[in-house]
Design an enzyme around this catalytic site. Structure first.
Site, PDB file in Angstrom:
ATOM      1  N   TYR A 154       1.007  -1.256  -0.143  1.00 53.68           N
ATOM      2  CA  TYR A 154       0.108   0.026   0.179  1.00 53.68           C
ATOM      3  C   TYR A 154       0.712   1.214   0.065  1.00 53.68           C
ATOM      4  CZ  TYR A 154       1.198   0.337   4.990  1.00 53.68           C
ATOM      5  OH  TYR A 154       2.009  -0.060   6.022  1.00 53.68           O
ATOM      6  N   ALA A 163       7.129   3.891   3.649  1.00 52.22           N
ATOM      7  CA  ALA A 163       6.777   2.909   4.709  1.00 52.22           C
ATOM      8  C   ALA A 163       6.615   3.503   5.987  1.00 52.22           C
ATOM      9  CB  ALA A 163       8.197   2.055   4.758  1.00 52.22           C
ATOM     10  N   HIS A 164       5.472   3.005   6.374  1.00 55.38           N
ATOM     11  CA  HIS A 164       4.912   3.370   7.566  1.00 55.38           C
ATOM     12  C   HIS A 164       3.682   2.349   8.147  1.00 55.38           C
ATOM     13  CE1 HIS A 164       1.833   4.650   4.556  1.00 55.38           C
ATOM     14  NE2 HIS A 164       0.917   4.740   5.584  1.00 55.38           N
ATOM     15  N   SER A 165       3.548   2.769   9.244  1.00 55.53           N
ATOM     16  CA  SER A 165       2.540   1.809  10.005  1.00 55.53           C
ATOM     17  C   SER A 165       1.732   2.771  10.862  1.00 55.53           C
ATOM     18  CB  SER A 165       3.163   0.800  10.920  1.00 55.53           C
ATOM     19  OG  SER A 165       2.231  -0.397  11.363  1.00 55.53           O
TER      20      SER A 165
END
Length: 147
Positions: free
Chosen positions: A55, A65-67
């Site tokens: 995603y 990039a992450h959460s």
């Protein structure tokens, strides 16, 4: 502002990675080492890709990039990593990825102006050309500070 969320210690250039997971771990490593995120945050990024796909591959050759903050954000930051060899992330429109920006956001709003600045850079071909030629994290910070 972007320059308030990035530091030389969060920038790594010409990273060698064996696959997308290795690339994400190596791109996020400076944020872990500088106390911006916990290792559980990196695990959250990888888990999310397994659950919903890549995603965060936003545009050609670029991953953000992450959460979720609850996965282990300690402090808001953005890391920059360039890959020596581009890596397939499974996003057929935008693979292979060469540039990984690792975002740690403490909430849904605090990072928005920095992301706006970053989006402006990501629209400029010169930025990618600069990253490809950059020899040091200091050079990258000087470029960002000059914005």
């Amino acid at each position: 502002m972007l320059k308030n969320m990035i530091s030389e210690e969060l920038i790594v250039l010409n990273v060698e990675a064996s696959d997308w997971k290795d690339a994400v771990r190596k791109a996020a490593c400076p944020l872990v080492n500088q106390g911006k995120i916990k290792e559980s945050y990196v695990d959250g990024i990888i888990r999310a890709v397994h659950e919903i796909g890549p995603y965060f591959v936003l545009t050609k050759h670029v991953a953000l990039a992450h959460s979720r903050p609850e996965d282990g954000v300690i402090e808001g930051a953005i890391g920059i990593a360039t890959l020596k060899t581009p890596i397939e992330f499974g996003n057929e429109d935008n693979d292979p990825v060469k540039y990984i920006f690792t975002l740690s956001a403490i909430d849904n709003n605090a990072h928005l102006s920095a992301l706006s600045d970053l989006a402006g850079l990501l629209e400029q071909q010169e930025f990618y050309e600069f990253l490809d030629k950059a020899k040091s994290a200091e050079e990258v910070m000087n470029y960002i500070n000059a914005m």
